[in-house]
Design an enzyme around this catalytic site. Structure first.
Site, PDB file in Angstrom:
ATOM      1  N   LYS A  12      53.043  33.779  36.293  1.00  0.00           N
ATOM      2  CA  LYS A  12      53.352  32.409  36.680  1.00  0.00           C
ATOM      3  C   LYS A  12      53.761  31.583  35.446  1.00  0.00           C
ATOM      4  O   LYS A  12      53.656  32.056  34.305  1.00  0.00           O
ATOM      5  CB  LYS A  12      52.134  31.827  37.405  1.00  0.00           C
ATOM      6  CG  LYS A  12      51.781  32.658  38.665  1.00  0.00           C
ATOM      7  CD  LYS A  12      51.014  31.848  39.669  1.00  0.00           C
ATOM      8  CE  LYS A  12      49.619  32.324  39.850  1.00  0.00           C
ATOM      9  NZ  LYS A  12      48.887  31.636  40.904  1.00  0.00           N
ATOM     10  N   TYR A  52      54.220  30.424  49.556  1.00  0.00           N
ATOM     11  CA  TYR A  52      52.880  29.869  49.759  1.00  0.00           C
ATOM     12  C   TYR A  52      52.702  29.200  51.118  1.00  0.00           C
ATOM     13  O   TYR A  52      51.855  28.308  51.259  1.00  0.00           O
ATOM     14  CB  TYR A  52      52.553  28.912  48.612  1.00  0.00           C
ATOM     15  CG  TYR A  52      52.239  29.630  47.305  1.00  0.00           C
ATOM     16  CD1 TYR A  52      51.197  30.550  47.228  1.00  0.00           C
ATOM     17  CD2 TYR A  52      52.989  29.390  46.151  1.00  0.00           C
ATOM     18  CE1 TYR A  52      50.903  31.216  46.050  1.00  0.00           C
ATOM     19  CE2 TYR A  52      52.695  30.054  44.952  1.00  0.00           C
ATOM     20  CZ  TYR A  52      51.647  30.966  44.908  1.00  0.00           C
ATOM     21  OH  TYR A  52      51.343  31.627  43.746  1.00  0.00           O
ATOM     22  N   ASN A 115      46.092  30.251  36.848  1.00  0.00           N
ATOM     23  CA  ASN A 115      45.444  31.557  36.718  1.00  0.00           C
ATOM     24  C   ASN A 115      46.416  32.682  36.351  1.00  0.00           C
ATOM     25  O   ASN A 115      46.167  33.842  36.605  1.00  0.00           O
ATOM     26  CB  ASN A 115      44.614  31.881  37.971  1.00  0.00           C
ATOM     27  CG  ASN A 115      45.451  31.904  39.233  1.00  0.00           C
ATOM     28  OD1 ASN A 115      46.674  31.763  39.169  1.00  0.00           O
ATOM     29  ND2 ASN A 115      44.817  32.102  40.368  1.00  0.00           N
ATOM     30  N   HIS A 118      50.005  36.118  39.940  1.00  0.00           N
ATOM     31  CA  HIS A 118      49.833  36.231  41.387  1.00  0.00           C
ATOM     32  C   HIS A 118      50.031  37.691  41.754  1.00  0.00           C
ATOM     33  O   HIS A 118      50.901  38.361  41.190  1.00  0.00           O
ATOM     34  CB  HIS A 118      50.880  35.378  42.129  1.00  0.00           C
ATOM     35  CG  HIS A 118      50.932  35.699  43.592  1.00  0.00           C
ATOM     36  ND1 HIS A 118      50.053  35.150  44.499  1.00  0.00           N
ATOM     37  CD2 HIS A 118      51.709  36.565  44.284  1.00  0.00           C
ATOM     38  CE1 HIS A 118      50.306  35.656  45.694  1.00  0.00           C
ATOM     39  NE2 HIS A 118      51.313  36.521  45.592  1.00  0.00           N
ATOM     40  N   GLU A 129      56.597  39.166  50.364  1.00  0.00           N
ATOM     41  CA  GLU A 129      56.828  38.509  49.066  1.00  0.00           C
ATOM     42  C   GLU A 129      57.927  39.217  48.270  1.00  0.00           C
ATOM     43  O   GLU A 129      58.747  38.551  47.629  1.00  0.00           O
ATOM     44  CB  GLU A 129      55.505  38.432  48.283  1.00  0.00           C
ATOM     45  CG  GLU A 129      54.533  37.454  48.933  1.00  0.00           C
ATOM     46  CD  GLU A 129      53.101  37.532  48.415  1.00  0.00           C
ATOM     47  OE1 GLU A 129      52.832  38.288  47.452  1.00  0.00           O
ATOM     48  OE2 GLU A 129      52.240  36.828  48.979  1.00  0.00           O
TER      49      GLU A 129
HETATM   50  P1  CMP Z   1      47.535  32.788  43.888  1.00  0.00           P
HETATM   51  O1  CMP Z   1      46.940  34.146  43.828  1.00  0.00           O
HETATM   52  O2  CMP Z   1      48.944  32.635  43.416  1.00  0.00           O
HETATM   53  O3  CMP Z   1      47.434  32.236  45.389  1.00  0.00           O
HETATM   54  C1  CMP Z   1      47.342  30.860  45.694  1.00  0.00           C
HETATM   55  C2  CMP Z   1      47.220  30.004  44.473  1.00  0.00           C
HETATM   56  O4  CMP Z   1      46.789  28.670  44.673  1.00  0.00           O
HETATM   57  C3  CMP Z   1      46.166  30.594  43.563  1.00  0.00           C
HETATM   58  O5  CMP Z   1      46.614  31.801  43.004  1.00  0.00           O
HETATM   59  C4  CMP Z   1      45.940  29.448  42.575  1.00  0.00           C
HETATM   60  O6  CMP Z   1      46.876  29.458  41.521  1.00  0.00           O
HETATM   61  C5  CMP Z   1      46.249  28.218  43.425  1.00  0.00           C
HETATM   62  N1  CMP Z   1      45.100  27.351  43.640  1.00  0.00           N
HETATM   63  C6  CMP Z   1      44.970  26.120  43.163  1.00  0.00           C
HETATM   64  N2  CMP Z   1      43.827  25.576  43.559  1.00  0.00           N
HETATM   65  C7  CMP Z   1      43.207  26.462  44.328  1.00  0.00           C
HETATM   66  C8  CMP Z   1      41.982  26.481  45.048  1.00  0.00           C
HETATM   67  N3  CMP Z   1      41.136  25.442  45.034  1.00  0.00           N
HETATM   68  N4  CMP Z   1      41.682  27.588  45.735  1.00  0.00           N
HETATM   69  C9  CMP Z   1      42.514  28.662  45.747  1.00  0.00           C
HETATM   70  N5  CMP Z   1      43.695  28.682  45.082  1.00  0.00           N
HETATM   71  C10 CMP Z   1      44.028  27.603  44.383  1.00  0.00           C
END
Ligand code: CMP
Length: 162
Positions: A12, A52, A115, A118, A129
């Protein structure tokens, strides 16, 4: 049971901006996975909304879309045995605080919102995806990785009853 699968992985914008693309790709290569698709790209609003869509009603949705479109990502198609589950192990829990030490998110991230990576959570998600980010002709599987050669050896052993 061993099943060859393809999964979708994205480094990301925070991972790209921090200059840790190589370190993250290395983890999947070290595992022996075959990277059959990879590109740097700018996620459009449309792509982000498709990717998303399951989070559309969540409180963090707008921020998530802003974040994923804020700089380029590195999109990858990763192939190997039980790739969906195995890649999720390597990536770690969504919240870096809960992720096991040694996973990408534990080792490189502090916050859930940033984080770093993904990874698809199921085989149907992976297929969906991959189709958002890759055309079929952008996936290259016409070569053999060393891990595949090792797996072929195993097939031979099976045939010999070993
Ligand atoms: P990802 O695995 O890309 O899937 C959804 C993304 O939403 C997650 O990683 C995080 O980067 C983002 N995100 C932000 N806030 C939250 C939250 N409170 N709970 C879960 N995902 C979150």
């Amino acid at each position: 049971m061993k099943a060859e699968e393809r999964t979708f992985v994205a480094i990301k914008p925070d991972g790209v901006k921090r200059g840790i693309i190589g370190k993250i790709v290395q983890r999947f290569e070290d595992k022996g996975f075959k990277i059959v698709g990879m590109k740097l790209l700018q996620v459009t609003q449309d792509m982000a909304a498709k990717h998303y869509e399951e989070h559309k009603e969540k409180f963090f949705y707008n921020r998530l879309i802003y974040y994923i479109t804020s700089a380029p990502i590195v999109a990858m198609v990763v192939q190997g045995y039980n790739a969906v589950e195995s890649v999720r192990h390597i990536v770690g829990a969504t919240n870096p605080l809960k992720a096991d030490v040694g996973t990408i998110r534990a080792d490189f991230a502090q916050l859930m919102e940033y984080n770093v990576v993904h990874a698809s959570d199921s085989l149907p998600s992976a297929e969906r995806e991959i189709n958002i980010y890759f055309k079929p002709e952008e996936i290259y599987d016409n070569w053999q990785s060393m891990s595949e050669l090792i797996a072929y050896d195993e097939e031979r052993y099976n045939q010999q009853g070993l």
